[in-house]
Design a protein around this motif. Sequence first.
Motif, PDB file in Angstrom:
ATOM      1  N   LEU A   1       0.668  -1.186   0.039  1.00 17.93           N
ATOM      2  CA  LEU A   1      -0.062  -0.082  -0.049  1.00 17.93           C
ATOM      3  C   LEU A   1       0.838   1.357  -0.070  1.00 17.93           C
ATOM      4  N   THR A   2       2.102   1.129   0.363  1.00 13.91           N
ATOM      5  CA  THR A   2       3.004   2.620   0.524  1.00 13.91           C
ATOM      6  C   THR A   2       4.173   2.431  -0.313  1.00 13.91           C
ATOM      7  N   TYR A   3       4.416   1.341  -1.093  1.00 13.00           N
ATOM      8  CA  TYR A   3       5.706   1.256  -1.822  1.00 13.00           C
ATOM      9  C   TYR A   3       5.463   2.017  -3.023  1.00 13.00           C
ATOM     10  N   VAL A   4       4.453   2.478  -3.660  1.00 11.85           N
ATOM     11  CA  VAL A   4       4.278   3.341  -4.806  1.00 11.85           C
ATOM     12  C   VAL A   4       4.697   4.697  -4.299  1.00 11.85           C
ATOM     13  N   PRO A   5       3.681   5.311  -3.129  1.00 11.71           N
ATOM     14  CA  PRO A   5       4.107   6.743  -2.944  1.00 11.71           C
ATOM     15  C   PRO A   5       5.513   6.810  -2.082  1.00 11.71           C
TER      16      PRO A   5
ATOM     17  N   GLY B   1       8.247   5.337  -3.184  1.00 13.61           N
ATOM     18  CA  GLY B   1       9.044   5.313  -4.585  1.00 13.61           C
ATOM     19  C   GLY B   1       9.005   6.674  -5.212  1.00 13.61           C
ATOM     20  N   VAL B   2       7.672   7.313  -5.342  1.00 12.68           N
ATOM     21  CA  VAL B   2       7.350   8.480  -6.028  1.00 12.68           C
ATOM     22  C   VAL B   2       8.178   9.724  -5.205  1.00 12.68           C
TER      23      VAL B   2
ATOM     24  N   ALA C   1      10.671   9.445  -2.798  1.00 11.58           N
ATOM     25  CA  ALA C   1      12.000   9.155  -2.962  1.00 11.58           C
ATOM     26  C   ALA C   1      12.851   9.675  -4.326  1.00 11.58           C
ATOM     27  N   LEU C   2      12.015   9.355  -5.542  1.00 10.02           N
ATOM     28  CA  LEU C   2      12.510   9.577  -6.856  1.00 10.02           C
ATOM     29  C   LEU C   2      12.517  10.905  -6.888  1.00 10.02           C
ATOM     30  N   GLN C   3      11.634  11.564  -6.813  1.00 10.20           N
ATOM     31  CA  GLN C   3      11.219  13.071  -6.926  1.00 10.20           C
ATOM     32  C   GLN C   3      12.178  13.971  -6.208  1.00 10.20           C
ATOM     33  N   THR C   4      12.470  13.383  -4.875  1.00  6.20           N
ATOM     34  CA  THR C   4      13.227  14.227  -3.931  1.00  6.20           C
ATOM     35  C   THR C   4      14.699  14.053  -4.346  1.00  6.20           C
ATOM     36  N   GLY C   5      15.156  12.941  -4.881  1.00  9.78           N
ATOM     37  CA  GLY C   5      16.309  12.301  -5.306  1.00  9.78           C
ATOM     38  C   GLY C   5      16.813  13.130  -6.438  1.00  9.78           C
ATOM     39  N   HIS C   6      16.122  13.151  -7.492  1.00  9.87           N
ATOM     40  CA  HIS C   6      16.286  14.182  -8.695  1.00  9.87           C
ATOM     41  C   HIS C   6      16.479  15.583  -8.456  1.00  9.87           C
ATOM     42  N   PHE C   7      15.700  16.094  -7.310  1.00  5.36           N
ATOM     43  CA  PHE C   7      15.643  17.442  -7.251  1.00  5.36           C
ATOM     44  C   PHE C   7      16.997  17.712  -6.404  1.00  5.36           C
ATOM     45  N   LEU C   8      17.360  16.821  -5.535  1.00  6.37           N
ATOM     46  CA  LEU C   8      18.750  17.122  -5.021  1.00  6.37           C
ATOM     47  C   LEU C   8      20.092  17.190  -5.864  1.00  6.37           C
ATOM     48  N   LEU C   9      19.821  16.219  -6.587  1.00  3.75           N
ATOM     49  CA  LEU C   9      20.853  15.998  -7.743  1.00  3.75           C
ATOM     50  C   LEU C   9      20.731  16.844  -8.925  1.00  3.75           C
ATOM     51  N   GLY C  10      19.691  17.914  -8.969  1.00  3.55           N
ATOM     52  CA  GLY C  10      19.635  18.654  -9.955  1.00  3.55           C
ATOM     53  C   GLY C  10      19.377  17.899 -11.401  1.00  3.55           C
ATOM     54  N   SER C  11      18.801  16.958 -11.295  1.00  4.47           N
ATOM     55  CA  SER C  11      18.294  16.059 -12.610  1.00  4.47           C
ATOM     56  C   SER C  11      16.926  15.896 -12.559  1.00  4.47           C
ATOM     57  N   GLU C  12      16.262  15.503 -13.816  1.00  5.39           N
ATOM     58  CA  GLU C  12      14.966  15.015 -14.152  1.00  5.39           C
ATOM     59  C   GLU C  12      14.581  13.841 -14.470  1.00  5.39           C
ATOM     60  N   TYR C  13      13.547  13.109 -13.926  1.00  6.59           N
ATOM     61  CA  TYR C  13      13.170  11.837 -14.325  1.00  6.59           C
ATOM     62  C   TYR C  13      11.516  11.874 -14.688  1.00  6.59           C
ATOM     63  N   SER C  14      11.287  11.666 -15.834  1.00  8.93           N
ATOM     64  CA  SER C  14       9.709  11.508 -16.058  1.00  8.93           C
ATOM     65  C   SER C  14       9.482  10.469 -17.031  1.00  8.93           C
ATOM     66  N   GLU C  15       8.451   9.501 -16.483  1.00 10.95           N
ATOM     67  CA  GLU C  15       8.308   8.351 -17.102  1.00 10.95           C
ATOM     68  C   GLU C  15       7.739   8.646 -18.551  1.00 10.95           C
TER      69      GLU C  15
ATOM     70  N   TYR D   1      16.870   7.377  -5.977  1.00 11.36           N
ATOM     71  CA  TYR D   1      16.112   6.715  -4.957  1.00 11.36           C
ATOM     72  C   TYR D   1      16.871   6.706  -3.719  1.00 11.36           C
ATOM     73  N   MET D   2      17.915   6.368  -3.470  1.00 10.10           N
ATOM     74  CA  MET D   2      18.701   6.071  -2.334  1.00 10.10           C
ATOM     75  C   MET D   2      18.990   7.469  -1.853  1.00 10.10           C
ATOM     76  N   VAL D   3      19.556   8.382  -2.526  1.00  4.81           N
ATOM     77  CA  VAL D   3      19.649   9.941  -2.002  1.00  4.81           C
ATOM     78  C   VAL D   3      18.332  10.363  -1.803  1.00  4.81           C
ATOM     79  N   GLY D   4      17.116  10.294  -2.444  1.00  3.44           N
ATOM     80  CA  GLY D   4      15.916  10.917  -2.026  1.00  3.44           C
ATOM     81  C   GLY D   4      15.212  10.347  -1.027  1.00  3.44           C
ATOM     82  N   GLY D   5      15.491   9.128  -0.724  1.00  5.15           N
ATOM     83  CA  GLY D   5      14.907   8.459   0.322  1.00  5.15           C
ATOM     84  C   GLY D   5      15.225   8.880   1.629  1.00  5.15           C
ATOM     85  N   LEU D   6      16.387   9.565   1.753  1.00  6.82           N
ATOM     86  CA  LEU D   6      17.044   9.817   3.115  1.00  6.82           C
ATOM     87  C   LEU D   6      16.271  10.916   3.943  1.00  6.82           C
ATOM     88  N   ILE D   7      15.757  11.933   3.347  1.00  7.85           N
ATOM     89  CA  ILE D   7      14.984  12.968   3.911  1.00  7.85           C
ATOM     90  C   ILE D   7      13.651  12.417   4.389  1.00  7.85           C
TER      91      ILE D   7
END
Length: 218
Positions: free
Chosen positions: A93-97, A99-100, A102-116, A162-168
């Motif tokens: 029930l929580t894996y999807v939110p 993951g979303v 963590a990925l959005q936070t990670g790409h924001f912190l790394l200054g990159s973008e990822y869109s499916e 994901y790893m970077v964005g999941g920390l915060i």
Amino acid sequence: MVFKRRDPRPPLRALAEFIYPRGGWTRAFHYIRHRIRRLPDTPERIARGIWIGVFTSFTPFYGLHFVIAFILARLMRANVIAALMGTLFGNPLTYVPIGVVALQTGHFLLGSEYSEAESRSFLELLSDATADLKNNLLALITGHEADWHGLIQFYDDVFFPYMVGGLIPGVIAATVCYVLTLPVIRAYQISRRNRIKAKFEAIKKKAEVQADAAGAPD
């Protein structure tokens, strides 16, 4: 063993109950809460174990959350069982939110973008990475040239962000759970000790009354 069942379940049934536990997720939540409150340890160690378990569920090491939570619980002197049960914060029930976020936070912190919509889907990247891993392991035996392109793309686009964005969000969610559960566990343990004390006092008083009655002259 703590988690060993008396009646082993078939693999398909175990998978189905993992996705949707028998009795529903509400009943599973209340069961876990009941088990955590009755753990024989200090409230601080139990709450610290929950913190570890919840934080671990925000890491991309799926399949290894129990192992990571166990190691962290040992290092941080937390309750191991509470840490293992805390990893259940990550569930179907929580894996999807998770993951979303963590990925959005990670790409924001790394200054990159990822869109499916503009890039390849997560499942396609995971499929390529898995195929590369299998083929490269076979290459060690067959002598064929290894190709790491799929794994590298999966690492760059998914795993590392994901790893970077999941920390915060992981620290925030784990800390919220720690703050909420610590006073609840502490109050429950005090109440339970008082109930046990009152029960023994009642038994003692009853025994004294019976002894006085037995010693009284006819």
